[in-house]
Design an enzyme around this catalytic site. Structure first.
Site, short mmCIF file in Angstrom:
data_model
loop_
_atom_site.label_atom_id
_atom_site.label_comp_id
_atom_site.label_asym_id
_atom_site.label_seq_id
_atom_site.Cartn_x
_atom_site.Cartn_y
_atom_site.Cartn_z
N ASP A 42 2.77 -2.69 8.03
CA ASP A 42 3.89 -3.42 7.43
C ASP A 42 5.02 -1.87 7.87
O ASP A 42 4.52 -0.65 8.16
CB ASP A 42 3.25 -2.51 5.84
CG ASP A 42 4.86 -2.80 4.98
OD1 ASP A 42 5.48 -3.85 5.39
OD2 ASP A 42 4.37 -2.87 3.88
N HIS A 86 11.21 -5.33 14.34
CA HIS A 86 10.06 -6.10 14.93
C HIS A 86 9.82 -6.45 16.44
O HIS A 86 8.70 -6.79 16.20
CB HIS A 86 10.67 -7.71 13.97
CG HIS A 86 10.35 -8.11 12.79
ND1 HIS A 86 9.27 -7.60 11.49
CD2 HIS A 86 11.14 -8.74 11.97
CE1 HIS A 86 9.76 -7.65 10.32
NE2 HIS A 86 10.98 -8.21 10.85
N GLU A 100 2.99 -15.55 2.36
CA GLU A 100 4.20 -14.94 1.22
C GLU A 100 5.36 -15.06 2.27
O GLU A 100 6.44 -14.82 1.72
CB GLU A 100 3.85 -14.03 0.66
CG GLU A 100 3.10 -14.71 -0.79
CD GLU A 100 1.57 -14.65 -0.59
OE1 GLU A 100 0.96 -13.88 0.55
OE2 GLU A 100 1.12 -15.13 -0.96
N ASN A 101 5.87 -15.09 3.04
CA ASN A 101 6.72 -14.13 3.79
C ASN A 101 7.39 -15.71 4.37
O ASN A 101 8.44 -15.18 4.68
CB ASN A 101 5.17 -13.87 5.33
CG ASN A 101 5.49 -12.07 5.19
OD1 ASN A 101 4.67 -11.33 5.98
ND2 ASN A 101 5.75 -11.57 4.20
N ARG A 103 -1.19 -1.26 -1.56
CA ARG A 103 -1.57 -2.59 -2.23
C ARG A 103 -2.18 -3.72 -1.06
O ARG A 103 -1.78 -3.30 0.16
CB ARG A 103 -0.32 -3.61 -2.45
CG ARG A 103 0.90 -3.52 -1.76
CD ARG A 103 1.27 -4.41 -2.76
NE ARG A 103 2.54 -4.06 -2.53
CZ ARG A 103 3.65 -3.67 -2.07
NH1 ARG A 103 4.26 -3.20 -3.84
NH2 ARG A 103 5.19 -3.57 -1.12
N SER A 121 -1.99 -6.89 -0.78
CA SER A 121 -1.47 -8.11 -0.56
C SER A 121 -1.45 -9.52 0.57
O SER A 121 -1.35 -10.09 1.17
CB SER A 121 0.56 -7.74 0.64
OG SER A 121 0.84 -6.57 -0.02
C1 IPE Z 1 1.88 -7.73 4.42
O1 IPE Z 1 3.60 -7.33 4.21
C2 IPE Z 1 2.06 -8.81 5.53
C3 IPE Z 1 2.72 -8.20 6.72
C4 IPE Z 1 2.34 -7.30 6.91
C5 IPE Z 1 2.25 -9.34 7.45
P1 IPE Z 1 4.15 -7.68 3.48
O2 IPE Z 1 5.61 -6.39 3.91
O3 IPE Z 1 5.09 -8.64 3.44
O4 IPE Z 1 3.53 -7.43 1.96
P2 IPE Z 1 5.05 -7.14 0.21
O5 IPE Z 1 5.48 -7.93 0.60
O6 IPE Z 1 4.96 -5.13 0.68
O7 IPE Z 1 3.78 -6.84 -0.42
C1 IPE Z 2 6.08 -5.88 8.72
O1 IPE Z 2 6.88 -5.37 8.40
C2 IPE Z 2 6.16 -7.52 9.09
C3 IPE Z 2 5.77 -8.64 8.67
C4 IPE Z 2 5.70 -8.40 7.25
C5 IPE Z 2 6.19 -9.40 9.38
P1 IPE Z 2 8.15 -5.27 7.38
O2 IPE Z 2 9.02 -6.71 7.66
O3 IPE Z 2 7.18 -6.69 6.39
O4 IPE Z 2 8.38 -4.15 7.07
P2 IPE Z 2 9.41 -3.37 5.54
O5 IPE Z 2 8.48 -3.44 4.82
O6 IPE Z 2 10.28 -4.37 4.82
O7 IPE Z 2 9.87 -1.82 6.57
MG MG Z 3 6.49 -4.70 4.47
#
Ligand code: IPE
Ligand code: IPE
Ligand code: MG
Length: 230
Positions: free
Chosen positions: A14, A31, A61-62, A184, A186
């Site tokens: 994350d 990314h 959820e993404n 968390r 997630s």
């Molecule tokens: C968790 O990260 C999912 C991945 C790393 C693929 P998110 O950024 O989606 O989680 P939340 O929304 O902060 O819980």
């Molecule tokens: C994790 O990084 C990658 C995925 C969830 C795909 P994020 O894109 O969630 O990065 P933040 O949490 O917004 O910084």
């Molecule tokens: Mg994130």
């Protein structure tokens, strides 16, 4: 550090978006930088002798993110797999996917199945990529498979349930690392992480270096795992 090495490490990668935003860059650059870290972490885990590594790449959820970001994530995935699969094959790393790949864009889906096929002989390490993964959906899927088979209550055991999860046949994660500062899960591996040691670090995923992995492994090695006993 040979002692107390986790057999299975799971990572919630994350912080890519925040890493990019802090540099005034579009999230997609975060990314991209994150994908580079994946290749290094896999190599480092392999060198350390860790047999199972699971990376959370895309949660169920993404899909709620902007379409362009989702599209970019899957095009990065395809690019990553096309480049890394030959190396993984050489190093004896078997690719496995946790999650429902049916919903993935066609190109990414094809790259995933090519990758699984080409690396299936790998015996040194299993690299699980969680793609369109959600732990609740995984449990629902397992429950449905019992119903479909006409199972009776006695057929449902912890073992037979675990045998219907995407991680079938693999040890549970010993260590769960989450980068990016959030504390968390997630919706990640809720069943399998029942006794995982949790390690949260504020380091954003694109900044996660070998020294950070080593720090997590050292922290893990110093813990006393009791599994409910004394
Ligand atoms: C968790 O990260 C999912 C991945 C790393 C693929 P998110 O950024 O989606 O989680 P939340 O929304 O902060 O819980
Ligand atoms: C994790 O990084 C990658 C995925 C969830 C795909 P994020 O894109 O969630 O990065 P933040 O949490 O917004 O910084
Ligand atoms: Mg994130």
């Amino acid at each position: 550090m040979g002692e107390n090495l986790p057999a299975h490490i799971a990572v919630i990668m994350d912080g890519n978006g925040r890493w990019a935003e802090a540099r005034g860059l579009p999230r997609r650059e975060g990314h991209r930088a994150g994908a580079e870290v994946v290749r290094r972490v896999i190599t480092e885990c392999r060198a350390a002798g860790i047999r199972h590594v699971t990376l959370y790449a895309f949660s169920s959820e993404n899909w709620g993110r902007p379409k362009a970001e989702v599209r970019h994530l899957f095009s990065l995935l395809k690019e990553f797999l096309d480049r890394e699969i030959p190396l993984m094959e050489q190093k004896g790393i078997a690719l496995n996917v946790l999650g429902d790949t049916a919903a993935l864009p066609l190109g990414a889906r094809a790259a995933v199945s090519r990758g699984i096929k080409r690396t299936s002989g790998g015996v040194e390490m299993t690299f699980n990529l969680a793609l369109n993964y959600g732990a609740r959906a995984e449990l629902v899927r397992a429950a449905r498979s019992f119903v479909r088979e006409g199972a009776s209550p006695g057929d449902v055991t912890e073992q037979s349930l675990a045998g219907r999860l995407y991680t079938v046949g693999q040890p549970d994660p010993d260590l769960l690392i989450r980068t990016g500062g959030e504390r968390r899960l997630s919706n990640f591996l809720l069943y399998q992480c029942a006794y995982a040691e949790l390690y949260f670090t504020p380091v954003l995923w694109p900044d996660f270096k070998e020294e950070h992995l080593r720090a997590a492994l050292e922290d893990y090695a110093a813990r006393s795992r009791r599994f409910g006993k004394i």
